[in-house]
Design a protein around this motif. Structure first.
Motif, short mmCIF file in Angstrom:
data_model
loop_
_atom_site.label_atom_id
_atom_site.label_comp_id
_atom_site.label_asym_id
_atom_site.label_seq_id
_atom_site.Cartn_x
_atom_site.Cartn_y
_atom_site.Cartn_z
N LEU A 125 41.27 44.50 42.06
CA LEU A 125 41.63 45.03 40.77
C LEU A 125 42.47 44.38 39.69
CD1 LEU A 125 42.66 48.60 42.18
CD2 LEU A 125 40.61 48.35 40.66
N GLY A 126 43.18 43.33 40.35
CA GLY A 126 44.15 42.54 39.49
C GLY A 126 43.10 41.63 38.53
N LEU A 127 42.48 40.89 39.49
CA LEU A 127 41.51 39.97 38.63
C LEU A 127 40.56 40.56 38.04
CD1 LEU A 127 40.82 37.57 41.69
CD2 LEU A 127 42.28 36.98 39.65
N GLY A 128 39.91 41.87 38.26
CA GLY A 128 39.28 42.59 36.96
C GLY A 128 39.90 42.79 35.89
N LEU A 129 41.26 43.19 35.95
CA LEU A 129 42.16 43.51 34.80
C LEU A 129 42.43 42.29 34.04
CD1 LEU A 129 44.12 45.38 33.39
CD2 LEU A 129 45.82 44.71 34.85
N ILE A 130 42.58 41.18 34.74
CA ILE A 130 42.67 39.92 33.97
C ILE A 130 41.68 39.43 33.33
CG2 ILE A 130 42.74 37.30 34.19
CD1 ILE A 130 44.96 37.93 36.64
N ILE A 238 36.59 47.87 37.77
CA ILE A 238 35.69 48.59 38.76
C ILE A 238 34.78 47.34 39.51
CG2 ILE A 238 33.39 49.90 39.04
CD1 ILE A 238 34.67 51.54 36.83
N SER A 239 34.27 46.45 38.55
CA SER A 239 33.56 45.33 39.19
C SER A 239 34.54 44.41 40.04
CB SER A 239 33.31 44.34 38.01
OG SER A 239 32.43 43.16 38.69
N GLY A 240 35.84 44.30 39.88
CA GLY A 240 36.63 43.60 40.81
C GLY A 240 36.99 44.12 42.02
#
Length: 350
Positions: A125-130, A238-240
């Motif tokens: 989720l964190g990397l997806g947010l980034i 979502i992807s992350g």
């Protein structure tokens, strides 16, 4: 693609019968594409059953489906990103980072398996947010932003694991891989459940309509009051998350924190999504056809292995399939749908 899945959903007036007719025709094209994919899968399976006695065995089919589940789960998240006219190259790196964290936090730091899994999902989720913030707030093209996180994510996985797979895994992963529901491997059931939930979100919720609108016509979506930046950020998250879940599945399959796995998987995922009819231009596609694309790609790779085709040709075949799918996407958008729009406009003016 259902009627509510069109890019103009929630924006165009509901009373326009001509527009409804056009939407129905587009849905018919999508249906034919899904039927075509299914026909190719069945025909190819019939041919392979003749060429290789191993192909139609229960064990081989089960192996194909279990291997496809990992691609499919990542592709679910990738579909959301491509629907908003983006792309996520970091999915394979998120997968391996999730995998090594879920095992390493237990083996190296002594945390509970639940904590390891929670941190692994949080990393996704964190990397997806980034990724989402880089694309929306910093205006970095998605290709470049996710290329950076792809490199960073795999680098972190190598640093944490020392560049090797981590074993043994907590018993939870062994049990997950061995579990069956009504005789079907649990990982396959889980994948189908995730795809069903994703399709319900896309077709039956305001967020899903916003995803299609943002990818189909971001300017019109903003004018309609949709916060397109938030939609894009959530799509990347979502992807992350899906990539992180796939990391847990690959951990269960290999029974190790797979630091060296998934090399080039991001390309296979994009190929499967495009083959499944999700438009690279954004705003068009659905989970059902995407799963057929994943299955077709899995069968092609399985056929290459069973027929003892040299490994290097696997990439060539996959590349040709990607090119054909992309060409079909362009043909559909530039000719079929454009022709339908012209017919609708002509009928309205007459």
């Amino acid at each position: 693609m259902a009627l509510e899945n069109t890019p103009m959903s929630g924006i165009a007036p509901n009373g326009d019968s001509k527009l409804s007719t056009w939407r129905g025709r587009i849905s018919f094209i999508d249906l034919m594409q899904s039927v075509g994919l299914l026909a190719v899968i069945l025909l190819g399976s019939a041919i392979m059953s003749v060429l290789s006695p191993v192909f139609a065995t229960v064990r081989n089919i089960e192996n194909v489906l279990q291997a496809a589940t990992i691609i499919a789960v990542v592709a679910i998240g990738q579909t959301f990103v491509i629907l908003v006219a983006g792309i996520d190259l970091s999915v394979a790196s998120v997968l391996v980072l999730s995998s090594v964290l879920s095992v390493g936090l237990v083996e190296f730091q002594g945390f509970s398996p639940v904590f390891g899994v929670t941190v692994a999902l949080g990393a996704g989720l964190g990397l997806g947010l980034i990724n989402g913030l880089a694309v929306t707030k910093l205006r970095i093209p998605a290709l470049i932003a996710t290329l950076a996180t792809m490199t960073i994510g795999r680098g972190l996985a190598y640093i944490y694991s020392g560049g090797t797979n981590i074993a043994p895994v907590p018993s939870f992963f062994v049990e997950l891989q061995a579990a069956r529901i009504f005789g079907i491997p649990a990982v396959i059931v889980l994948t189908l459940a995730l795809a069903l939930i994703a399709q319900i979100v896309l077709s039956r919720t305001a967020f899903g309509r916003s995803v299609y609108a943002t990818g189909g016509n971001p300017l019109a979506a903003r004018l309609a009051g949709i916060n397109t930046e938030r939609v894009v950020i959530i799509a990347f998250m979502i992807s992350g998350l899906m990539a992180a879940i796939a990391g847990l599945l690959i951990t269960a399959r290999f029974e190790a924190g797979a630091a060296t796995a998934a090399q080039g998987m991001e390309l296979a995922v994009i190929a499967a999504v495009v083959i499944g009819g999700v438009s690279l231009f954004g705003g068009e596609g659905n989970m059902g056809s995407m799963l057929l694309g994943v299955l077709l790609l899995g069968l092609v790779q399985n056929a290459v292995n069973l027929l003892n085709v040299p490994p290097n040709w696997d990439s060539v075949v996959s590349g040709l399939v990607i090119a054909a799918a992309a060409a079909l996407d362009v043909y559909r958008r530039n000719y079929l749908e454009a022709g339908m729009r012209r017919k609708v406009i002509a009928s309205k003016s007459s």
